[in-house]
Design an enzyme around this catalytic site. Sequence first.
Site, short mmCIF file in Angstrom:
data_model
loop_
_atom_site.label_atom_id
_atom_site.label_comp_id
_atom_site.label_asym_id
_atom_site.label_seq_id
_atom_site.Cartn_x
_atom_site.Cartn_y
_atom_site.Cartn_z
N ASP A 1 0.89 -1.42 0.23
CA ASP A 1 0.03 0.03 0.04
C ASP A 1 0.78 1.34 -0.17
O ASP A 1 1.48 1.50 0.62
CB ASP A 1 -0.96 0.04 1.36
CG ASP A 1 -2.40 0.55 0.89
OD1 ASP A 1 -2.28 1.39 -0.46
OD2 ASP A 1 -2.90 1.39 1.88
N LYS B 1 -7.93 -1.00 3.32
CA LYS B 1 -7.59 -0.43 3.56
C LYS B 1 -7.27 -0.02 4.64
O LYS B 1 -6.41 0.78 5.65
CB LYS B 1 -8.39 0.77 2.99
CG LYS B 1 -7.47 1.54 1.59
CD LYS B 1 -6.18 2.03 1.67
CE LYS B 1 -6.32 2.08 0.32
NZ LYS B 1 -5.24 2.81 0.06
N LYS C 1 2.61 2.17 3.12
CA LYS C 1 1.63 2.37 4.69
C LYS C 1 1.69 0.86 5.78
O LYS C 1 1.97 1.09 6.58
CB LYS C 1 0.51 2.52 4.27
CG LYS C 1 -0.37 3.78 4.09
CD LYS C 1 -1.50 3.54 4.06
CE LYS C 1 -2.56 3.40 3.38
NZ LYS C 1 -2.63 4.63 2.09
N LYS D 1 -8.27 14.69 -3.25
CA LYS D 1 -8.85 13.88 -1.87
C LYS D 1 -8.38 15.03 -1.27
O LYS D 1 -7.56 15.39 -0.22
CB LYS D 1 -7.45 12.74 -1.40
CG LYS D 1 -8.25 11.51 -0.31
CD LYS D 1 -7.09 10.53 -0.73
CE LYS D 1 -7.48 9.45 0.56
NZ LYS D 1 -6.40 8.45 0.48
P1 NAI Z 1 -7.83 3.59 -10.32
O1 NAI Z 1 -9.00 2.57 -9.95
O2 NAI Z 1 -7.75 4.73 -10.62
O3 NAI Z 1 -7.35 2.22 -11.03
C1 NAI Z 1 -6.66 1.05 -10.84
C2 NAI Z 1 -6.54 0.33 -12.24
O4 NAI Z 1 -6.27 -1.18 -11.52
C3 NAI Z 1 -7.96 0.72 -13.06
O5 NAI Z 1 -7.53 1.30 -14.37
C4 NAI Z 1 -9.00 -1.19 -13.44
O6 NAI Z 1 -9.09 -0.87 -14.32
C5 NAI Z 1 -7.51 -1.83 -13.11
N1 NAI Z 1 -8.07 -3.24 -12.41
C6 NAI Z 1 -8.77 -3.61 -11.10
N2 NAI Z 1 -8.32 -4.88 -11.22
C7 NAI Z 1 -7.27 -5.05 -12.20
C8 NAI Z 1 -6.63 -6.45 -12.30
N3 NAI Z 1 -6.97 -7.65 -11.50
N4 NAI Z 1 -5.89 -6.29 -13.50
C9 NAI Z 1 -4.94 -5.53 -13.80
N5 NAI Z 1 -6.23 -4.06 -14.27
C10 NAI Z 1 -6.59 -3.82 -12.59
O7 NAI Z 1 -7.31 3.54 -9.03
P2 NAI Z 1 -5.59 4.78 -8.72
O8 NAI Z 1 -5.91 5.47 -7.95
O9 NAI Z 1 -4.96 4.81 -9.84
O10 NAI Z 1 -5.38 3.36 -7.61
C11 NAI Z 1 -4.81 2.29 -7.72
C12 NAI Z 1 -4.71 1.38 -6.16
O11 NAI Z 1 -3.56 2.34 -5.46
C13 NAI Z 1 -5.69 1.32 -5.41
O12 NAI Z 1 -5.62 0.52 -5.52
C14 NAI Z 1 -4.72 2.42 -4.35
O13 NAI Z 1 -5.77 1.83 -3.09
C15 NAI Z 1 -4.09 2.04 -3.99
N6 NAI Z 1 -2.91 3.16 -3.77
C16 NAI Z 1 -3.64 4.46 -4.23
C17 NAI Z 1 -3.12 5.59 -3.79
C18 NAI Z 1 -2.62 7.05 -3.78
O14 NAI Z 1 -3.42 6.82 -5.54
N7 NAI Z 1 -2.60 8.30 -3.80
C19 NAI Z 1 -2.81 5.57 -1.67
C20 NAI Z 1 -2.54 4.37 -1.67
C21 NAI Z 1 -2.72 3.53 -2.08
#
Ligand code: NAI
Length: 517
Positions: free
Chosen positions: A311, A360, A473, A401
Amino acid sequence: TTSNGSVPSPLFKVNSPNVQYTEEHILSKYSYFNTLVTKQADGTMVAEPTETVYEFKTERTVPRVGMMMVGWGGNNGSTLTASILAHKNKLTWRTKSGVHKPNYFGSVTQSSTVRLGVDAEGADVHVPLSQMLPLVNPTDFVLGGWDISGKNLAESMDRAKVLAYDLQRQVSDEMSKMTPLPSIYYPDFIAANQEDRADNLIPGDDKRAHVNHIRKDIRDFKAANDLDKVIVIWTANTERFAELVDGVNDTADNFLAAVENSHEEIAPSSIFALACIEEGTPFINGSPQNTFVPGLIQLAERHKAFIGGDDFKSGQTKMKSALVDFLVNAGIKPVAITSYNHLGNNDGKNLSSHRQFRSKEISKSTVVDDMVAANDLLYAKDEHPDHTVVIKYVPSVGDSKRALDEYECDIFMGGRQSISMYNICEDSLLASPLIIDLVIMTELMTRLQYKTGDMAKFSTFHSVLSILSYMLKAPMVSPGTPVVNALSRQRTAIENIFRAAVGLSANNEMGLEHKVW
Ligand code: NAI
């Protein structure tokens, strides 16, 4: 600056009998000083200084590195891709506040300095952290990855609504030619509300076949781009926790058998991790779920493959791991930490589902434990501050956020101090530089080896890369070793391991030369 496949010329060379620069390596001999404490029956302790000699060997050639993102089409994946292209193409863009140029702010490897030493007059000399050892330049990363959504990266960037339009406009053509590889989708692991974007899937439900498919994707990407190394990072949606089931994911062999039988508790992220372990490709988990079940950690150790997680530590938790460290070390007692978040991006949408939120919540909740346990003047055994984490999905704030935190503290003579914090920023602009740091430091660890005691040969570090803790994290550490969450300690670890690799003693803040006559 460095480029792929070359030996960067160092900004400084260490002049010491314990350090040697050969064409291929930097070799150092380093005395690691520690203190062994033994508790006595009468409650007193004996502290003994110890010294262990380590040798370090760092390959000087900076390889050509591919970064493959799982979830490439998400907010983080598309933001990072556009940002690296902006650097590669030396773009500038306009907003209402003027002309902007690319930077790597928020990346500890690219935008922070360390105190190398003092000059003859006693003034501090700082150098970029990136110049302490030969590191890959993120602008040289070759980018690729997978997503269950088949949109190309230009469409993903547009969907993410993170970067300024004038920048998007200039990278859009190049990004429209980048399309994520099909991925693995087991609907039970992410929120049901993600189903409508799952249109780019590897067919079938044979989990061993899925592992082999991902392995082939990695090999093909490496060959097609003429890469020396690939590093894979999970920046896909947060999954629910996998249940820990005896006989399924508790040991390496049981885990392999469970994959062979396509057992339902094997998550997509664990399939990716297994594929990487078997390919000898480092894998980092940027989401909170328990991808690394015990059997998988054993497998990584068996293959001596590098893993890291869990994370990304970008906003609220990063502040928390700095602030609580400060408060407790100042002798102030936080008794309640109450954290609210709201966000409107797809991550927030996924986390609005209870089982994914729970992952989370767990990841965010252990972050102060070591700091509290370190001070038994403030906290009795097993006493903890109340710690509450709330996350709400508010679509209209998008990727911007909001994190509201209240720290309620006991102070002198029965007094109370309430500290309130309100943090607003684009989530993906905080996470993207962390992804860069995770990949750069992981890549370095594939070139850094050590030898100590009667070891005949140099060895890589332990499979579980706890040096990555600063960016994570819920840092994973090698089994049986303590977790460090305090941000300053995590950064000090990076700095001093880098120093040791070039034979310099650990930084201390004694400044004796300025304090004596
Ligand atoms: P997002 O939802 O925009 O992107 C995630 C992508 O993963 C989506 O395009 C989705 O279609 C794809 N996806 C889902 N399951 C999949 C799989 N099995 N295989 C391939 N692709 C898949 O989310 P974002 O904002 O980019 O965040 C990504 C991750 O990072 C989340 O889990 C979030 O909790 C984690 N995270 C983000 C932080 C931040 O943005 N500041 C901080 C800490 C963690």
